[in-house]
Scaffold this motif. Structure first.
Motif, PDB file in Angstrom:
ATOM      1  N   ALA A 419      65.888  91.332 137.775  1.00 33.68           N
ATOM      2  CA  ALA A 419      66.373  92.619 137.289  1.00 33.68           C
ATOM      3  C   ALA A 419      65.479  93.110 136.163  1.00 33.68           C
ATOM      4  CB  ALA A 419      67.823  92.500 136.802  1.00 33.68           C
ATOM      5  N   GLY A 420      65.432  94.417 136.001  1.00 34.30           N
ATOM      6  CA  GLY A 420      64.614  94.984 134.934  1.00 34.30           C
ATOM      7  C   GLY A 420      64.771  96.480 134.841  1.00 34.30           C
ATOM      8  N   HIS A 421      63.788  97.103 134.207  1.00 36.11           N
ATOM      9  CA  HIS A 421      63.768  98.547 134.013  1.00 36.11           C
ATOM     10  C   HIS A 421      62.462  99.109 134.565  1.00 36.11           C
ATOM     11  CE1 HIS A 421      66.561  97.042 130.964  1.00 36.11           C
ATOM     12  NE2 HIS A 421      67.085  98.254 130.902  1.00 36.11           N
ATOM     13  N   ALA A 422      62.513 100.358 135.014  1.00 37.07           N
ATOM     14  CA  ALA A 422      61.319 101.056 135.475  1.00 37.07           C
ATOM     15  C   ALA A 422      61.310 102.448 134.861  1.00 37.07           C
ATOM     16  CB  ALA A 422      61.295 101.145 136.995  1.00 37.07           C
ATOM     17  N   TYR A 423      60.113 102.938 134.561  1.00 36.60           N
ATOM     18  CA  TYR A 423      59.981 104.232 133.887  1.00 36.60           C
ATOM     19  C   TYR A 423      58.750 104.946 134.413  1.00 36.60           C
ATOM     20  CZ  TYR A 423      59.293 107.596 130.066  1.00 36.60           C
ATOM     21  OH  TYR A 423      59.108 108.737 129.325  1.00 36.60           O
ATOM     22  N   ALA A 424      58.895 106.268 134.630  1.00 31.35           N
ATOM     23  CA  ALA A 424      57.785 107.042 135.187  1.00 31.35           C
ATOM     24  C   ALA A 424      57.628 108.401 134.519  1.00 31.35           C
ATOM     25  CB  ALA A 424      57.983 107.224 136.689  1.00 31.35           C
ATOM     26  N   GLY A 425      58.243 108.611 133.349  1.00 28.37           N
ATOM     27  CA  GLY A 425      58.122 109.898 132.686  1.00 28.37           C
ATOM     28  C   GLY A 425      58.980 110.964 133.340  1.00 28.37           C
ATOM     29  N   THR A 426      58.567 112.234 133.230  1.00 33.88           N
ATOM     30  CA  THR A 426      59.384 113.335 133.727  1.00 33.88           C
ATOM     31  C   THR A 426      59.573 113.360 135.239  1.00 33.88           C
ATOM     32  OG1 THR A 426      57.400 114.728 133.539  1.00 33.88           O
ATOM     33  CG2 THR A 426      59.003 114.848 131.754  1.00 33.88           C
ATOM     34  N   PRO A 427      58.665 112.829 136.073  1.00 29.30           N
ATOM     35  CA  PRO A 427      58.969 112.789 137.515  1.00 29.30           C
ATOM     36  C   PRO A 427      60.147 111.883 137.855  1.00 29.30           C
ATOM     37  CG  PRO A 427      56.606 112.588 137.157  1.00 29.30           C
ATOM     38  CD  PRO A 427      57.267 112.424 135.820  1.00 29.30           C
ATOM     39  N   GLY A 428      60.489 110.973 136.977  1.00 28.66           N
ATOM     40  CA  GLY A 428      61.569 110.041 137.244  1.00 28.66           C
ATOM     41  C   GLY A 428      61.144 108.933 138.199  1.00 28.66           C
ATOM     42  N   VAL A 429      61.976 107.909 138.304  1.00 30.15           N
ATOM     43  CA  VAL A 429      61.712 106.776 139.197  1.00 30.15           C
ATOM     44  C   VAL A 429      62.484 106.984 140.490  1.00 30.15           C
ATOM     45  CG1 VAL A 429      61.990 104.291 139.516  1.00 30.15           C
ATOM     46  CG2 VAL A 429      61.286 105.192 137.294  1.00 30.15           C
ATOM     47  N   GLU A 430      61.766 106.979 141.588  1.00 30.13           N
ATOM     48  CA  GLU A 430      62.383 107.173 142.904  1.00 30.13           C
ATOM     49  C   GLU A 430      62.654 105.856 143.613  1.00 30.13           C
ATOM     50  OE1 GLU A 430      64.081 109.162 146.029  1.00 30.13           O
ATOM     51  OE2 GLU A 430      63.389 110.017 144.131  1.00 30.13           O
TER      52      GLU A 430
END
Length: 505
Positions: A419-430
């Motif tokens: 488990a963890g976190h994902a981040y992609a800025g303003t486009p968001g994570v899909e």
């Protein structure tokens, strides 16, 4: 002066210098009124960019300890030199009071010159004067390097002098330790932060974030909201400016149709919003922890920008903070930003830019200037603080999926939870994908619910059967369908890239 006396006075001077620093800390705490603060700022400003970059690459988050250690050493040396002068005066005049007066008065003048605070300078002056006054010995009691009729008494004299010197040194070190421990205990009892103005909607948004979270077996993995005390913090210096809301103002200068200054009272009267925004530091390792998410209370910056009619050929602005930090940014991107005065429903703490900071959606944390005081509209592009030191981190953040130690949990039935976190800025994570065979095959991970604020991390979770060791790889895809880059690079100059890998099982 004999070598013995010289060594003794040097040791006493160093002890007096350390006591002076401790005394200043006792009075001022870890604030701009502490005598080490202006020295630390000078060290930071004068350190060449290549050295700063090399230190960050080599030591990472511990790199800041070098400049504060150097600043402390310089401070001890400066106040020690003043104390040494006092000891020399005492020896020449054979008067203890003269030496103490020189050490105390000189330390007071030095501390006041460094901090601009005359009363607080007594915190450094009194311990320095006490160390010199107690430690100095008249010439009749000092050890001599030559032959005399009293030479047979020399061992006893030397022993007494040694005890006096070691006593003063031990006392100074004890004062330093007691001050550090006492101040830390006092700081731990700090009052809770008051609610931020206009933050009534923050609680509902915090609840929305919590409701979107996944359920994990791991009890230590961070949730959707980062508590204020756990939110990462990176500054160019070790000491934060102390600016009250009444003192604060934001001035628009440079290439404008009209300059404008906005007070804190005017700012919080503007339309208020609560936004969930994730910040990530450009200097962190690929799987580092300098990333966090909070609900911020503030107001959009676009109407204020439009009110001053930005001009200038480069369509760019320099943002400046009270700590001396500065960063250049395109005006059209800055217009999407947010002036924040609240964090998770509370006033911004000093370490996060109280009373006002800027937030630029989807961009590296270094662009989000704290203690914001000026926005200068430019005619020609200029380098910001970190660009002058070899970085290029003012662009959009890079997509990343994290897998920290606490995100790997054995379930007890032969399975392992990742488990963890994902981040992609303003486009968001899909999408987040997990491979348990080193990248040969991929499986979609479960994701936390998407939120209206796209500039927010998402949690991911995947459970698999463990039959020995597995090379786990994780990667994310943003809202435009762009896959996280697998090309590995360090943080310099524009942020780390690659896929996080670790052996599990």
């Amino acid at each position: 002066m004999s070598n013995v006396t010289e060594r003794r006075e040097t040791l006493l001077a160093a002890a007096a210098g350390a006591a002076a620093i401790a005394g200043s800390y006792l009075v001022a705490g870890w604030t701009p009124s502490f005598v080490v603060r202006p020295i630390d700022q000078t060290v930071v400003n004068l350190t060449p960019g290549p050295i700063v970059t090399a230190t960050i690459e080599t030591l990472g988050e511990a790199g800041h300890l070098i400049h504060i250690a150097l600043a402390l050493a310089i401070a001890v040396g400066l106040f020690g030199a003043v104390a040494f002068a006092g000891l020399r005066i005492a020896t020449r005049t054979d008067r203890r009071a003269a030496g103490a007066a020189v050490a105390g008065g000189g330390s007071w003048l030095l501390a006041a010159a460094l901090t601009g605070v005359s009363l607080g300078a007594l915190g450094a002056a009194l311990p320095a004067a006490a160390a010199v006054g107690i430690g100095w010995l008249p010439s009749s009691a000092a050890p001599s390097g030559g032959d005399s009729a009293g030479a047979r008494d020399a061992p006893a004299v030397v022993d007494a002098v040694r005890r006096r010197t070691l006593g003063v040194v031990a006392g100074a070190l004890g004062f330093v330790a007691a001050t550090a421990v006492g101040r830390r205990a006092f700081a731990s009892d700090a009052e809770p932060l008051p609610d931020a103005p206009r933050s009534e909607g923050a609680a509902a948004q915090l609840q929305e974030l919590d409701s979107a979270a996944l359920a994990f077996e791991s009890e230590d993995l961070q949730g959707m909201v980062t508590p204020i005390g756990e939110f990462y913090n990176v500054d160019i210096a070790e000491f934060d400016p102390e600016v009250t809301a009444d003192e604060w103002s934001l001035t628009f200068t440079g290439e404008t149709g009209s300059e404008r200054t906005v007070s804190f009272g005017e700012l919080i009267d503007r339309p208020a919003e609560n936004r969930a925004v994730t910040l990530r530091c450009v200097g962190e390792d690929l799987n580092g922890r300098r990333i966090g998410n909070a609900v911020w209370t503030g107001t959009p910056i676009r109407p204020l920008l439009e009110s001053v009619d930005p001009q200038g050929d480069c369509n760019c602005a320099m943002l400046r903070g009270e700590d001396g930090y500065y960063v250049q940014f395109p005006v059209d991107v800055l217009a999407e930003g947010f002036l924040a005065w609240g964090m998770n429903g509370k006033e911004l703490p000093t370490s996060h830019g109280h009373p006002v900071r800027v937030l630029i959606p989807g961009h590296w944390g270094e662009t989000n200037v704290k203690w914001l005081s000026e926005i200068e509209l430019l005619n020609v592009e200029e380098d910001g603080y970190w660009e002058e030191r070899g970085w290029e981190g003012t662009g959009e953040v890079k997509t990343v999926a994290k897998l920290w130690d606490e995100g790997v949990t054995e379930l007890g039935d032969g399975r392992i939870e990742l488990a963890g976190h994902a981040y992609a800025g303003t486009p968001g994570v899909e999408r987040v994908e997990v491979s348990t065979d080193g990248g040969d095959t991929w499986t979609d991970a479960e994701l936390s619910d998407a939120l209206p604020d796209a500039d927010v991390w998402r949690q991911w979770r995947h459970v698999f059967e463990a039959d020995g060791e597995h090379e786990v790889v994780v990667r994310a895809t943003d809202g435009t369908g762009t896959l996280q880059s697998g090309e590995e690079s360090g943080s310099v100059p524009s942020g780390a890239s690659g896929w996080v890998r670790r052996t599990v099982g």
